[in-house]
Motif scaffolding. Structure first.
Motif, PDB file in Angstrom:
ATOM      1  N   UNK A  55      -6.451 -13.563  51.016  1.00  0.00           N
ATOM      2  CA  UNK A  55      -7.421 -13.004  51.948  1.00  0.00           C
ATOM      3  C   UNK A  55      -7.308 -13.540  53.380  1.00  0.00           C
ATOM      4  N   UNK A  56      -6.844 -14.769  53.564  1.00  0.00           N
ATOM      5  CA  UNK A  56      -6.681 -15.292  54.928  1.00  0.00           C
ATOM      6  C   UNK A  56      -5.637 -14.467  55.677  1.00  0.00           C
ATOM      7  N   UNK A  57      -4.504 -14.190  55.032  1.00  0.00           N
ATOM      8  CA  UNK A  57      -3.458 -13.384  55.671  1.00  0.00           C
ATOM      9  C   UNK A  57      -3.941 -11.957  55.900  1.00  0.00           C
ATOM     10  N   UNK A  58      -4.646 -11.389  54.939  1.00  0.00           N
ATOM     11  CA  UNK A  58      -5.169 -10.030  55.105  1.00  0.00           C
ATOM     12  C   UNK A  58      -6.110  -9.957  56.302  1.00  0.00           C
ATOM     13  N   UNK A  59      -6.974 -10.954  56.434  1.00  0.00           N
ATOM     14  CA  UNK A  59      -7.901 -10.990  57.565  1.00  0.00           C
ATOM     15  C   UNK A  59      -7.130 -11.086  58.882  1.00  0.00           C
ATOM     16  N   UNK A  60      -6.129 -11.947  58.926  1.00  0.00           N
ATOM     17  CA  UNK A  60      -5.333 -12.099  60.148  1.00  0.00           C
ATOM     18  C   UNK A  60      -4.689 -10.774  60.542  1.00  0.00           C
ATOM     19  N   UNK A  61      -4.136 -10.062  59.564  1.00  0.00           N
ATOM     20  CA  UNK A  61      -3.490  -8.773  59.839  1.00  0.00           C
ATOM     21  C   UNK A  61      -4.496  -7.710  60.284  1.00  0.00           C
ATOM     22  N   UNK A  62      -5.597  -7.596  59.555  1.00  0.00           N
ATOM     23  CA  UNK A  62      -6.571  -6.536  59.829  1.00  0.00           C
ATOM     24  C   UNK A  62      -7.394  -6.797  61.088  1.00  0.00           C
ATOM     25  N   UNK A  63      -7.796  -8.040  61.313  1.00  0.00           N
ATOM     26  CA  UNK A  63      -8.659  -8.366  62.447  1.00  0.00           C
ATOM     27  C   UNK A  63      -7.875  -8.736  63.706  1.00  0.00           C
ATOM     28  N   UNK A  64      -6.585  -9.031  63.544  1.00  0.00           N
ATOM     29  CA  UNK A  64      -5.801  -9.469  64.690  1.00  0.00           C
ATOM     30  C   UNK A  64      -6.144 -10.892  65.116  1.00  0.00           C
ATOM     31  N   UNK A  65      -6.527 -11.712  64.148  1.00  0.00           N
ATOM     32  CA  UNK A  65      -6.863 -13.118  64.388  1.00  0.00           C
ATOM     33  C   UNK A  65      -5.788 -13.986  63.728  1.00  0.00           C
ATOM     34  N   UNK A  66      -4.721 -14.348  64.434  1.00  0.00           N
ATOM     35  CA  UNK A  66      -3.560 -14.955  63.791  1.00  0.00           C
ATOM     36  C   UNK A  66      -3.627 -16.445  63.486  1.00  0.00           C
ATOM     37  N   UNK A  67      -4.543 -17.198  64.112  1.00  0.00           N
ATOM     38  CA  UNK A  67      -4.522 -18.655  63.960  1.00  0.00           C
ATOM     39  C   UNK A  67      -5.600 -19.108  62.974  1.00  0.00           C
ATOM     40  N   UNK A  68      -5.172 -19.874  61.966  1.00  0.00           N
ATOM     41  CA  UNK A  68      -6.090 -20.480  61.003  1.00  0.00           C
ATOM     42  C   UNK A  68      -5.834 -21.975  60.974  1.00  0.00           C
ATOM     43  N   UNK A  69      -6.802 -22.685  60.459  1.00  0.00           N
ATOM     44  CA  UNK A  69      -6.566 -24.093  60.130  1.00  0.00           C
ATOM     45  C   UNK A  69      -6.928 -24.278  58.669  1.00  0.00           C
ATOM     46  N   UNK A  70      -6.362 -25.304  58.095  1.00  0.00           N
ATOM     47  CA  UNK A  70      -6.707 -25.608  56.708  1.00  0.00           C
ATOM     48  C   UNK A  70      -8.194 -25.909  56.630  1.00  0.00           C
ATOM     49  N   UNK A  71      -8.843 -25.407  55.599  1.00  0.00           N
ATOM     50  CA  UNK A  71     -10.250 -25.685  55.359  1.00  0.00           C
ATOM     51  C   UNK A  71     -10.383 -26.573  54.126  1.00  0.00           C
ATOM     52  N   UNK A  72      -9.344 -27.363  53.881  1.00  0.00           N
ATOM     53  CA  UNK A  72      -9.312 -28.298  52.765  1.00  0.00           C
ATOM     54  C   UNK A  72      -9.653 -29.705  53.264  1.00  0.00           C
ATOM     55  N   UNK A  73     -10.426 -30.461  52.497  1.00  0.00           N
ATOM     56  CA  UNK A  73     -10.773 -31.826  52.897  1.00  0.00           C
ATOM     57  C   UNK A  73      -9.528 -32.668  53.159  1.00  0.00           C
ATOM     58  N   UNK A  74      -9.547 -33.401  54.263  1.00  0.00           N
ATOM     59  CA  UNK A  74      -8.452 -34.309  54.591  1.00  0.00           C
ATOM     60  C   UNK A  74      -7.248 -33.656  55.246  1.00  0.00           C
ATOM     61  N   UNK A  75      -7.258 -32.339  55.410  1.00  0.00           N
ATOM     62  CA  UNK A  75      -6.129 -31.651  56.054  1.00  0.00           C
ATOM     63  C   UNK A  75      -6.530 -31.218  57.464  1.00  0.00           C
ATOM     64  N   UNK A  76      -5.595 -31.402  58.401  1.00  0.00           N
ATOM     65  CA  UNK A  76      -5.880 -31.078  59.798  1.00  0.00           C
ATOM     66  C   UNK A  76      -4.655 -30.422  60.434  1.00  0.00           C
ATOM     67  N   UNK A  77      -4.332 -29.223  59.994  1.00  0.00           N
ATOM     68  CA  UNK A  77      -3.203 -28.504  60.569  1.00  0.00           C
ATOM     69  C   UNK A  77      -3.601 -27.059  60.824  1.00  0.00           C
TER      70      UNK A  77
END
Length: 87
Positions: A55-77
């Protein structure tokens, strides 16, 4: 040598996760996910490419929002779906 900055970073905003408890679409349909990604343009929380629905990739494609960050504890990328690269 410096690396040119990703032009899609101009779309990054200060966001609040819309569904902090999990993937927005997976929560709606009752599906499991592997890892979560936060859209840095609108706050959409979606599941990663290792999840059944991606769903993250689908959202990026459909909404035109290409940048995500990890939403996992301890991850910062951050990841750009357009350039398929860490940013």
């Amino acid at each position: 040598m410096t690396t040119p900055q990703d032009p899609h970073l101009a779309l990054v905003r200060e966001v609040t996760p819309r569904t902090p408890d999990g993937c927005e679409e997976c929560l709606r349909i009752g599906s499991p996910w592997m890892h979560l990604r936060l859209c840095l343009t609108c706050g959409h929380v979606g599941c990663c490419d290792s999840s059944p629905h991606r769903h993250a990739r689908s959202h990026a494609d459909e909404a035109g929002h290409p940048i995500v960050r990890s939403f996992e504890p301890g991850e910062d990328w951050r990841w750009c779906f357009v350039d398929e690269a860490l940013v």
